[in-house]
Design a protein around this motif. Structure first.
Motif, PDB file in Angstrom:
ATOM      1  N   LEU A 185       0.832  -1.209   0.000  1.00  0.00           N
ATOM      2  CA  LEU A 185       0.000   0.000   0.000  1.00  0.00           C
ATOM      3  C   LEU A 185       0.869   1.263   0.000  1.00  0.00           C
ATOM      4  O   LEU A 185       0.654   2.180  -0.795  1.00  0.00           O
ATOM      5  CB  LEU A 185      -0.923   0.020   1.229  1.00  0.00           C
ATOM      6  N   ALA A 186       1.859   1.279   0.880  1.00  0.00           N
ATOM      7  CA  ALA A 186       2.688   2.486   1.010  1.00  0.00           C
ATOM      8  C   ALA A 186       3.318   2.852  -0.333  1.00  0.00           C
ATOM      9  O   ALA A 186       3.332   4.021  -0.741  1.00  0.00           O
ATOM     10  CB  ALA A 186       3.774   2.247   2.050  1.00  0.00           C
ATOM     11  N   SER A 187       3.779   1.836  -1.040  1.00  0.00           N
ATOM     12  CA  SER A 187       4.451   2.075  -2.311  1.00  0.00           C
ATOM     13  C   SER A 187       3.493   2.688  -3.330  1.00  0.00           C
ATOM     14  O   SER A 187       3.854   3.616  -4.069  1.00  0.00           O
ATOM     15  CB  SER A 187       5.007   0.745  -2.812  1.00  0.00           C
ATOM     16  N   VAL A 188       2.274   2.187  -3.359  1.00  0.00           N
ATOM     17  CA  VAL A 188       1.273   2.706  -4.288  1.00  0.00           C
ATOM     18  C   VAL A 188       0.955   4.171  -3.963  1.00  0.00           C
ATOM     19  O   VAL A 188       0.890   5.021  -4.852  1.00  0.00           O
ATOM     20  CB  VAL A 188      -0.005   1.838  -4.212  1.00  0.00           C
ATOM     21  N   VAL A 189       0.777   4.462  -2.694  1.00  0.00           N
ATOM     22  CA  VAL A 189       0.453   5.831  -2.289  1.00  0.00           C
ATOM     23  C   VAL A 189       1.595   6.767  -2.709  1.00  0.00           C
ATOM     24  O   VAL A 189       1.379   7.828  -3.298  1.00  0.00           O
ATOM     25  CB  VAL A 189       0.202   5.901  -0.763  1.00  0.00           C
ATOM     26  N   ASP A 190       2.815   6.342  -2.443  1.00  0.00           N
ATOM     27  CA  ASP A 190       3.976   7.166  -2.795  1.00  0.00           C
ATOM     28  C   ASP A 190       4.081   7.347  -4.305  1.00  0.00           C
ATOM     29  O   ASP A 190       4.273   8.457  -4.791  1.00  0.00           O
ATOM     30  CB  ASP A 190       5.265   6.520  -2.274  1.00  0.00           C
ATOM     31  N   ASP A 191       4.009   6.235  -5.026  1.00  0.00           N
ATOM     32  CA  ASP A 191       4.163   6.330  -6.483  1.00  0.00           C
ATOM     33  C   ASP A 191       3.121   7.281  -7.057  1.00  0.00           C
ATOM     34  O   ASP A 191       3.414   8.088  -7.930  1.00  0.00           O
ATOM     35  CB  ASP A 191       4.031   4.938  -7.132  1.00  0.00           C
ATOM     36  N   THR A 211      -1.394  -6.662  -8.261  1.00  0.00           N
ATOM     37  CA  THR A 211      -2.286  -6.186  -7.192  1.00  0.00           C
ATOM     38  C   THR A 211      -2.164  -4.666  -7.032  1.00  0.00           C
ATOM     39  O   THR A 211      -3.148  -3.977  -6.815  1.00  0.00           O
ATOM     40  CB  THR A 211      -1.988  -6.878  -5.844  1.00  0.00           C
ATOM     41  N   GLN A 212      -0.956  -4.165  -7.202  1.00  0.00           N
ATOM     42  CA  GLN A 212      -0.776  -2.709  -7.034  1.00  0.00           C
ATOM     43  C   GLN A 212      -1.511  -1.920  -8.114  1.00  0.00           C
ATOM     44  O   GLN A 212      -2.003  -0.825  -7.853  1.00  0.00           O
ATOM     45  CB  GLN A 212       0.711  -2.353  -6.987  1.00  0.00           C
ATOM     46  N   ILE A 213      -1.603  -2.486  -9.310  1.00  0.00           N
ATOM     47  CA  ILE A 213      -2.342  -1.784 -10.370  1.00  0.00           C
ATOM     48  C   ILE A 213      -3.796  -1.590  -9.935  1.00  0.00           C
ATOM     49  O   ILE A 213      -4.360  -0.501 -10.068  1.00  0.00           O
ATOM     50  CB  ILE A 213      -2.247  -2.554 -11.709  1.00  0.00           C
ATOM     51  N   GLN A 214      -4.367  -2.632  -9.351  1.00  0.00           N
ATOM     52  CA  GLN A 214      -5.765  -2.477  -8.891  1.00  0.00           C
ATOM     53  C   GLN A 214      -5.884  -1.492  -7.728  1.00  0.00           C
ATOM     54  O   GLN A 214      -6.857  -0.750  -7.634  1.00  0.00           O
ATOM     55  CB  GLN A 214      -6.349  -3.834  -8.485  1.00  0.00           C
ATOM     56  N   ILE A 215      -4.891  -1.503  -6.855  1.00  0.00           N
ATOM     57  CA  ILE A 215      -4.949  -0.560  -5.723  1.00  0.00           C
ATOM     58  C   ILE A 215      -4.818   0.880  -6.232  1.00  0.00           C
ATOM     59  O   ILE A 215      -5.545   1.773  -5.795  1.00  0.00           O
ATOM     60  CB  ILE A 215      -3.855  -0.879  -4.673  1.00  0.00           C
ATOM     61  N   ILE A 216      -3.912   1.086  -7.175  1.00  0.00           N
ATOM     62  CA  ILE A 216      -3.753   2.436  -7.750  1.00  0.00           C
ATOM     63  C   ILE A 216      -5.080   2.885  -8.348  1.00  0.00           C
ATOM     64  O   ILE A 216      -5.536   4.011  -8.121  1.00  0.00           O
ATOM     65  CB  ILE A 216      -2.669   2.435  -8.866  1.00  0.00           C
ATOM     66  N   GLN A 217      -5.692   1.985  -9.103  1.00  0.00           N
ATOM     67  CA  GLN A 217      -6.961   2.354  -9.746  1.00  0.00           C
ATOM     68  C   GLN A 217      -8.041   2.644  -8.703  1.00  0.00           C
ATOM     69  O   GLN A 217      -8.804   3.596  -8.840  1.00  0.00           O
ATOM     70  CB  GLN A 217      -7.398   1.248 -10.714  1.00  0.00           C
TER      71      GLN A 217
END
Ligand code: GLU
Length: 441
Positions: A185-191, A211-217
């Motif tokens: 999660l932290a990485s997605v928020v930062d990116d 999974t991060q692609i879906q979280i970003i979206q």
């Protein structure tokens, strides 16, 4: 604007595998005139150490991989908390209460039945009462992101088209039971918040990316371009990760390997272009193309660094080594001559000290039994230093006349007597550097 980041966890020293990730991200940013962020993924308070955070910066600076911005995840915990709220409000976040032992049991059962060990989402079926009871009994649960069960697809900068069935992946835990926000999660928020446009990382992160692609979206962010480089193996294809400790960047630095040798090697290794020594960062940036890299594991042999490093050194102008030479005590007037003589005869900068000791104090002569008289005669024909550029020529022709020796039989014993070695620089250039007469040690 192109923005990349290198995001090590400060839980150890950087190794050659980390460098690959750092370098690729650095080169992409620099080639595009963009921004390179150093992000310290330090959300794990037990494993993250400030000494490692310092060491990471020191190692990157040594290599010349300078960053435009530095961020620490531990400074951004409030951002992660609000992202978690956003996911909760969007119905994409749920609390689950299974213990590690229970999860393990579930996985084993699934494997026994020949099914992939994917979390069964039992927590989603809990009634409010059951959930309250579990919470009362076990305290906080973990928070999982609810994946949309569809195919997650992207065109990877190295691996080309990737398509992953989200149903084959467990809903990732983003917050631990103790409240710690996890990297995913932290990485997605930062990116997202830092405007990262390109993420290059190891192929061990491919499922994470899905999974991060879906979280970003779900958070309404822009999905960056992803590229996953292959992992490094040893020369025989063996796992390298066990040896990473000995292949730390500081270890290589202590061995005297030159940064540009490491960078030149790593900017090409595993690509369809040959490794070429680059003397300047600019040349490395211009010649870099991530699409030339392949998906197959990349064999890394530490031994390849030494010759590149020696070649890099040999090509350096005096100015680049003047400080090292001055530190040895070489008189300023002889620095240029000294460098000309040793540049082709050193593997690492540290080797210069041995040459200077030899010129300053004289070598332990290397004289074969059958050459003893010859060498003694020859040394009698040599005056005291200082010697000039013609000393070798005059001396050897005098010796030739006196002893009737010529060719190798003449020159080799003299080289060995003067330098204590069978090989080395041009003797005509060595002589003017000698501070004491050979044999007078
Ligand atoms: N801290 C993560 C790692 O070292 C970063 C991965 C990423 O680049 O997103 O594996």
């Amino acid at each position: 604007m192109t923005t990349t980041r290198f995001a090590p966890s400060p839980t150890g020293y950087l190794h050659i595998g980390n460098l690959r990730t750092a370098l690729f991200n650095f080169l992409i940013a620099r080639a595009a005139g963009g921004t390179f962020i150093l992000r310290l993924d330090d959300t794990d308070p037990e494993r993250s150490k400030s000494e490692y955070a310092d060491a990471i910066q020191e190692d990157l600076e040594w290599l010349g991989l300078t960053w435009d911005r530095i961020e620490k995840q531990s400074d951004r915990l409030d951002r992660y908390a609000s992202a978690a709220d956003q996911l909760r409000n969007a119905g994409r976040f749920y609390e689950a209460f299974e213990t590690p032992v229970e999860l393990d049991l579930k996985r084993k059962k699934q494997l026994n039945m020949g099914k992939p060990p994917v979390y069964d989402r039992a927590a989603l079926d809990l009634t409010d009462d059951a959930r309250a009871a579990l919470k009362a009994e076990r305290g906080q649960g973990v928070w999982r992101f609810k994946l949309d069960h569809e195919r997650i697809e992207w065109v990877d900068g190295i691996l080309s088209e990737i398509s992953i069935d989200a149903a084959s992946v467990s809903d990732p835990v983003l917050i631990r039971q103790d409240g710690q926000v996890l990297y995913t999660l932290a990485s997605v928020v930062d990116d997202t918040e830092m405007g990262v446009t390109h993420v290059v990382r190891g192929s061990d992160h491919v499922t994470n990316t899905a999974t991060q692609i879906q979280i970003i979206q779900a958070l309404g962010g822009a999905v960056p371009e992803f590229a996953h480089h292959s992992l490094l193996t040893g020369p025989q294809g063996e796992k390298l990760s066990k040896r990473f400790e000995s292949l730390s960047l500081r270890g290589l630095r202590e061995q005297g390997v030159e940064p540009m040798a490491i960078l030149s090697h790593m900017a090409r290794l595993g690509s369809s272009d040959p490794v070429e020594l680059r003397n300047k960062m600019g040349e490395l940036i211009d010649g870099f193309d991530i699409s030339r890299f392949g998906a197959a594991p990349t064999k890394f042999d530490e031994a390849d660094l030494a010759p590149l490093s020696a070649r890099y050194l040999a090509g350096l102008p005096l100015a680049a080594v003047a400080d090292d030479i001055a530190a040895l005590g070489v008189p300023g007037g002889q620095a240029e001559a000294f460098w000309q003589v040793v540049r082709e005869n050193i593997a690492i900068r540290g080797d210069m000290a041995q040459w200077w000791a030899l010129f300053r104090d004289g070598a332990a002569p290397l004289v074969d039994d059958e050459d003893r008289d010859f060498v003694a005669t020859a040394l009698n024909l040599l005056g005291e230093p200082p010697y000039g550029p013609d000393t070798w020529g005059t001396w050897t022709s005098d010796v030739k006349e006196a002893t009737a020796r010529k060719g190798r039989g003449l020159f080799m014993p003299l080289r060995k007597a003067v330098t204590g070695r069978e090989r080395g620089p041009e003797m005509a250039e060595v002589m003017p550097l000698l501070q004491v007469k050979p044999g007078n040690r």
